[in-house]
Design an enzyme around this catalytic site. Structure first.
Site, PDB file in Angstrom:
ATOM      1  N   LYS A 149       4.851   3.718 -12.093  1.00 37.56           N
ATOM      2  CA  LYS A 149       5.054   4.939 -11.310  1.00 37.56           C
ATOM      3  C   LYS A 149       4.854   6.197 -12.144  1.00 37.56           C
ATOM      4  CE  LYS A 149       7.679   3.215  -7.452  1.00 37.56           C
ATOM      5  NZ  LYS A 149       8.652   3.572  -6.418  1.00 37.56           N
ATOM      6  N   LYS A 244      -2.224  -2.639  -4.704  1.00 42.63           N
ATOM      7  CA  LYS A 244      -1.545  -3.056  -3.483  1.00 42.63           C
ATOM      8  C   LYS A 244      -1.667  -2.001  -2.386  1.00 42.63           C
ATOM      9  CE  LYS A 244       3.228  -1.518  -4.410  1.00 42.63           C
ATOM     10  NZ  LYS A 244       4.629  -1.980  -4.537  1.00 42.63           N
ATOM     11  N   LYS A 247       1.153   3.432   1.440  1.00 43.83           N
ATOM     12  CA  LYS A 247       0.982   4.594   2.313  1.00 43.83           C
ATOM     13  C   LYS A 247       0.471   5.802   1.536  1.00 43.83           C
ATOM     14  CE  LYS A 247       3.152   7.550   5.723  1.00 43.83           C
ATOM     15  NZ  LYS A 247       4.291   7.802   6.618  1.00 43.83           N
TER      16      LYS A 247
END
Length: 379
Positions: A149, A244, A247
């Site tokens: 992240k 992956k 959104k």
């Protein structure tokens, strides 16, 4: 062998015996008679296909199997969500609302499961602090999520190339995310935790902290929660099948949402990246990631093995027919959830009542367990 190496080896050894891969369809033997199942999902709006196959459909299966004496707690991980800043409060509130609507739309029964907002139960945050006094920086540094992240660069073999400058920029909340996740799970003395493959490392840490607490205070208080991995492999982006489905992908054609109309689904699948290797469709994630992703999606939806799906699609000899078949499978599967989502999203009063009811039950258990923890620790 150093103490750190010994701890990591011990965790890896014990992890093997505390992970179970869910069958394509769970059966009544999946849980013992007094099991407590806990799982949450971050609020990013209406669920997408990866959320559904990788996590929440297992929740629905568990609701169908629930027996007296068992407890199911499913929630919206809104505290986890802000480890990546959400400066638009109104949009974040909307996403939380849509997450609850999605949970109900996929078939979670609020009569059988408590649906909660993580942030509305303060014991999560307090136990996070208590457990953080047991968590070493070395183990947290080993976790991969804060690295992914934080967009840390990776080598060709997938290892993260972390330097001091990278670590200095990481926010504390993101770095300690796994400890909060451990607190979420252990607060309810959970015995089973359905998660995706990318969260299994955090469950290793959870079990380690549970054992460390029990050993330190000479109490068998926390159970070692079993990781329940969904049978479906990770659902990948339709346009970039090396990552992956998410959104946050700037290419909206990469993601299939529960509320997508049939025509939109068909359009996205027809545009999905595949290859020109062969007009025979077989599973090879390295050489044919796009085709393999579509086969994996069908496998997850139909609850069939990859081998069975490959045999099913062997009758197709062109991409249009193959992709139209994949579209039909997805459209049929999402027909019910799409209708239910549109219904629930327009019933905010009902959604509020579901969460309030779930949180009343969860708060009662959280308060009791934290009081017991206080007593054990001497507070």
């Amino acid at each position: 062998m150093s103490n750190k190496q010994a701890v990591l080896k011990l965790i890896s050894k014990r992890w093997i015996s505390t992970v179970q891969r869910a069958d394509f369809k769970l059966n009544s033997e999946a849980l013992h008679s007094n099991a407590t199942v806990f799982s949450m999902i971050q609020p990013t709006g209406c669920f997408h296909l990866g959320n559904y196959l990788g996590a929440t459909r297992v929740w629905t299966d568990l609701c169908e199997l629930k027996q007296p004496g068992q407890e199911l707690i499913f929630g919206v991980a809104d505290l986890h969500a802000i480890t990546v800043p959400k400066p638009d409060g109104e949009m974040f509130r909307k996403f939380r609302h849509e997450a609850v609507a999605s949970i109900l739309a996929v078939g979670v029964d609020p009569e059988k499961a408590s649906v909660i907002y993580q942030s509305a139960i303060p014991q999560h945050s307090e136990l996070h602090w208590l457990l953080s006094t047991l968590a070493s920086m070395g183990l947290l540094n080993r976790m991969t999520q804060w690295k992914s992240k934080s967009n840390i660069k990776q080598s060709t073999n997938g290892d993260y190339l972390v330097n001091d400058s990278d670590v200095g920029k990481v926010r504390l909340g993101l770095f300690s995310y796994p400890v909060l996740q451990a607190a979420d799970i252990l607060l309810y003395k959970s015995t089973h935790v359905p998660v995706g493959d990318d969260q299994s490392q955090h469950l290793e840490l959870t079990r380690h902290l549970a054992e460390k607490f029990n050993k330190m205070y000479k109490k068998n208080f926390f159970p070692k929660p079993v990781t329940m991995l969904a049978q479906t492999k990770k659902v990948l982006s339709l346009s970039t099948p090396e990552k992956k489905m998410s959104k946050s992908d700037p290419n909206h054609d990469s993601v299939i949402f529960l509320n997508d109309e049939p025509k939109a689904i068909q359009k996205k699948i027809r545009k999905a990246l595949t290859d020109s290797i062969s007009d025979r469709f077989y599973y090879d994630p390295v050489e044919r990631p796009g085709v393999s992703n579509l086969i994996n999606i069908v496998s997850g939806i139909q609850r069939k093995s990859i081998e069975d799906v490959v045999e099913d699609v062997s009758r197709f000899n062109n991409y249009r027919d193959f992709k139209d078949y994949v579209s039909e499978v997805i459209i049929e599967e999402l027909k019910g959830p799409r209708t239910e989502f549109e219904k629930y999203i327009n019933e905010p009063t009902y959604l509020h009542s579901v969460v309030e009811s779930g949180m009343r039950k969860a708060r009662e258990k959280a308060a009791k367990n934290l009081a017991d923890i206080h007593k054990i620790m001497g507070f």
